[in-house]
Design a protein around this motif. Structure first.
Motif, PDB file in Angstrom:
ATOM      1  N   ASP A   1      -3.653   4.537  -2.964  1.00 25.25           N
ATOM      2  CA  ASP A   1      -4.588   3.682  -2.919  1.00 25.25           C
ATOM      3  C   ASP A   1      -4.276   2.850  -4.192  1.00 25.25           C
ATOM      4  N   ASP A   2      -4.064   1.614  -4.137  1.00 25.29           N
ATOM      5  CA  ASP A   2      -3.633   0.465  -5.203  1.00 25.29           C
ATOM      6  C   ASP A   2      -4.848  -0.252  -5.903  1.00 25.29           C
ATOM      7  N   THR A   3      -6.052  -0.092  -5.507  1.00 23.80           N
ATOM      8  CA  THR A   3      -7.064  -0.823  -6.179  1.00 23.80           C
ATOM      9  C   THR A   3      -6.988  -0.750  -7.655  1.00 23.80           C
ATOM     10  N   LYS A   4      -7.062   0.413  -8.238  1.00 26.18           N
ATOM     11  CA  LYS A   4      -6.854   0.752  -9.811  1.00 26.18           C
ATOM     12  C   LYS A   4      -5.652  -0.213 -10.165  1.00 26.18           C
TER      13      LYS A   4
ATOM     14  N   LYS B   1       0.905  -1.279   0.021  1.00 24.92           N
ATOM     15  CA  LYS B   1       0.135  -0.009  -0.153  1.00 24.92           C
ATOM     16  C   LYS B   1       0.823   1.417   0.155  1.00 24.92           C
TER      17      LYS B   1
ATOM     18  N   LYS C   1      -4.158  -2.815  -8.981  1.00 18.38           N
ATOM     19  CA  LYS C   1      -4.656  -4.152  -8.803  1.00 18.38           C
ATOM     20  C   LYS C   1      -5.501  -4.647 -10.020  1.00 18.38           C
ATOM     21  N   ILE C   2      -6.553  -3.886 -10.359  1.00 15.69           N
ATOM     22  CA  ILE C   2      -7.561  -4.370 -11.289  1.00 15.69           C
ATOM     23  C   ILE C   2      -6.764  -4.237 -12.575  1.00 15.69           C
TER      24      ILE C   2
END
Length: 175
Positions: free
Chosen positions: A147-150, A116, A152-153
């Protein structure tokens, strides 16, 4: 850096791992303090002990390298499958590299709290950090929560697309 990263630099939610050698177990104490700061989700973590800071920065760099390798080889695989649709050997090796990098990243970094964080190296942004003004270390390592959500996606989407296209091309060529 994104606006969230700029907010992190001005946040009061910061942790400082000070380089104070008060026992023979100081290095273990530094590591435990870092682990607590990571678990707490601090926006900014400043690491004074050079050895711990270097190890943490290298760990994050290797994870970033695996992520980028997976994404770039996956994109290369998808592009080569579009350029050479009848030749599965053109895209399969890159799809395999993408899958291996994604697997290694997932096994080693996915559940690590360091995933993160990114190392902040921009001197202008570092100069705005209030906690750095009272630091005793010459060049501490500064971690900023992202924020690492994008990310990872993107990572998984590219890899799965590359592997699926490659598998489809191999299946179709064997038919």
């Amino acid at each position: 850096m994104d606006a969230g990263g700029d907010r992190a630099l001005h946040s009061t939610n910061a942790a400082v791992i000070r380089e104070i050698y008060d026992s023979e177990f100081a290095h273990q104490t530094f590591a435990m303090e870092l682990e607590r700061a990571l678990d707490a989700g601090c926006c900014v973590i400043v690491i004074e002990p050079a050895q711990l800071g270097d190890e943490t920065a290298r760990w994050i760099s290797v994870g970033n390298c695996l992520h980028k390798s997976a994404v770039l080889s996956g994109i290369g695989s998808v592009v080569s499958s579009i350029i050479w649709p009848e030749n599965p050997l053109a895209n399969t090796p890159m799809a395999v590299v993408s899958l291996l990098c994604t697997g290694l990243y997932t096994a080693s970094w996915q559940f690590d709290n360091c995933v993160k964080y990114q190392v902040e190296r921009d001197p202008r942004k570092l100069s705005r950090l209030p906690v750095l003004s009272a630091m005793s270390a010459a060049a501490p390592v500064v971690l900023v929560r992202k924020d690492d959500t994008k990310r990872k996606i993107l990572h998984w989407s590219v890899t799965l697309t590359a592997v699926a296209l490659s598998a489809f091309r191999i299946y179709r060529s064997m038919k």
